[in-house]
Design an enzyme around this catalytic site. Structure first.
Site, PDB file in Angstrom:
ATOM      1  N   SER A  62     -33.724   1.411  21.716  1.00 12.04           N
ATOM      2  CA  SER A  62     -34.449   0.836  20.229  1.00 12.04           C
ATOM      3  C   SER A  62     -33.277   1.104  18.421  1.00 12.04           C
ATOM      4  O   SER A  62     -32.506  -0.045  18.932  1.00 12.04           O
ATOM      5  CB  SER A  62     -35.796   1.953  19.944  1.00 12.04           C
ATOM      6  OG  SER A  62     -36.520   1.695  19.224  1.00 12.04           O
ATOM      7  N   ASP A 175     -40.907  -1.229  23.667  1.00 14.74           N
ATOM      8  CA  ASP A 175     -39.639   0.164  23.028  1.00 14.74           C
ATOM      9  C   ASP A 175     -39.043   0.494  24.158  1.00 14.74           C
ATOM     10  O   ASP A 175     -40.110   1.513  24.907  1.00 14.74           O
ATOM     11  CB  ASP A 175     -40.370   0.755  22.450  1.00 14.74           C
ATOM     12  CG  ASP A 175     -39.479   1.720  21.690  1.00 14.74           C
ATOM     13  OD1 ASP A 175     -38.454   2.469  22.182  1.00 14.74           O
ATOM     14  OD2 ASP A 175     -39.848   2.056  20.761  1.00 14.74           O
TER      15      ASP A 175
END
Length: 288
Positions: A62, A175
């Site tokens: 991320s 993610d």
């Protein structure tokens, strides 16, 4: 100990570790998730650069993938700090009307990276980079280390419910936080002898989430507590900047986040005991 003295002492420790191992160790840096807190990674990288610690590989999840891509793509020092100080949500995403598979798209982040590092492929980076994302069909971890860099980083940063997932080679990715938010073991498997992890988290969060982004992110954190223990154990050194008072979803304290990253890196590296020599080095010493 002054900062300058600490830097000299740390370099001496690293040199001693090199002598024990018999070669330059492969040092890996794992940059964890953290949304806007990711700016803190930049402060850590500034200290690592000042210490002249040679990084052999970087793994990012991320926000850590985003900062790792900038660094591996050639942005460092004052230029990297300038990126961190100026970065805002307008650079990260744009709301969608109507929402489709997310409230927003992180296409602006892709455009930002393209302006900074160009359309690089993983094999063109100056430091090997491993980007963690989640395959939304299989639920499995995907480690990107080949092909174009920017789509992989977009996927790693696609917070579920907030940003749309990203389609890569016919597969839908989201993610990396869902499967591995501090990718230390990734670096072990890549051959790192020494792993430094940078975790951006409030260990005992006493404040209730205030918006949809914080609710989603907090829920993911709760689900992944067991995984965190395993990943922390895979790190030889864990750097944890002080995030008290920092908004995880607000880029309004970037200067402070960079400074806290620097402070944490310097303080925790200064207390870094020499890691145990790898077995091969121990055997060499025993036979001497």
């Amino acid at each position: 100990m002054t900062s300058e003295a600490a830097l000299h002492a740390l370099w001496a420790r690293l040199q001693e570790w090199i002598r024990r191992l018999g070669r330059t160790p492969r040092i890996g840096l794992a940059l964890g998730n953290g949304a806007a807190w990711g700016v803190g990674h930049i402060g850590v990288l500034s200290i690592i650069r000042a210490l002249r610690i040679p990084l052999s590989c970087i793994a990012g999840c991320s926000a850590g993938a985003f900062v790792g891509a900038l660094y591996a793509g050639g942005i460092e020092g004052d230029a990297l700090e300038a990126c961190g100080r100026a970065y805002r949500w307008r650079d990260a995403g744009k709301l969608l009307f109507p929402p489709r598979m997310g409230l927003a798209t992180n296409a602006p982040m892709a455009a930002y990276l393209q302006r900074k590092i160009g359309d690089l492929r993983f094999d063109q980076l100056r430091v090997p980079l491993y980007v963690v994302a989640t395959n939304l069909v299989t639920g499995q971890q995907k480690i990107f280390s080949e092909g174009p860099v920017i789509p992989a980083v977009r996927a790693s940063c696609a917070i579920p419910g907030i940003f749309e997932p990203v389609l890569i080679d016919g597969e839908l990715y989201s993610d990396g936080t869902l499967v591995n938010r501090l990718p230390c073991e990734v670096l072990r498997k890549a051959g790192a002898d020494l792993v430094i992890g940078v975790e951006l988290d409030l260990v005992e969060r006493a404040v209730a989430p205030a918006n949809i982004s914080e609710v989603i992110h907090r829920s993911i954190e709760i689900m992944l507590r067991g995984q965190d223990v395993r990943e922390r154990a895979a790190a030889d050194l864990l750097i944890r900047p002080d995030l008290d008072g920092m908004n995880e979803f607000g880029f309004n304290k970037n200067d402070a986040l960079i400074e806290r990253g620097k402070q944490a890196a310097l303080a925790q590296l200064a207390h870094w005991a020499r890691p145990a020599a790898p077995a091969v080095a121990q055997e060499k010493e025993a036979g001497a």
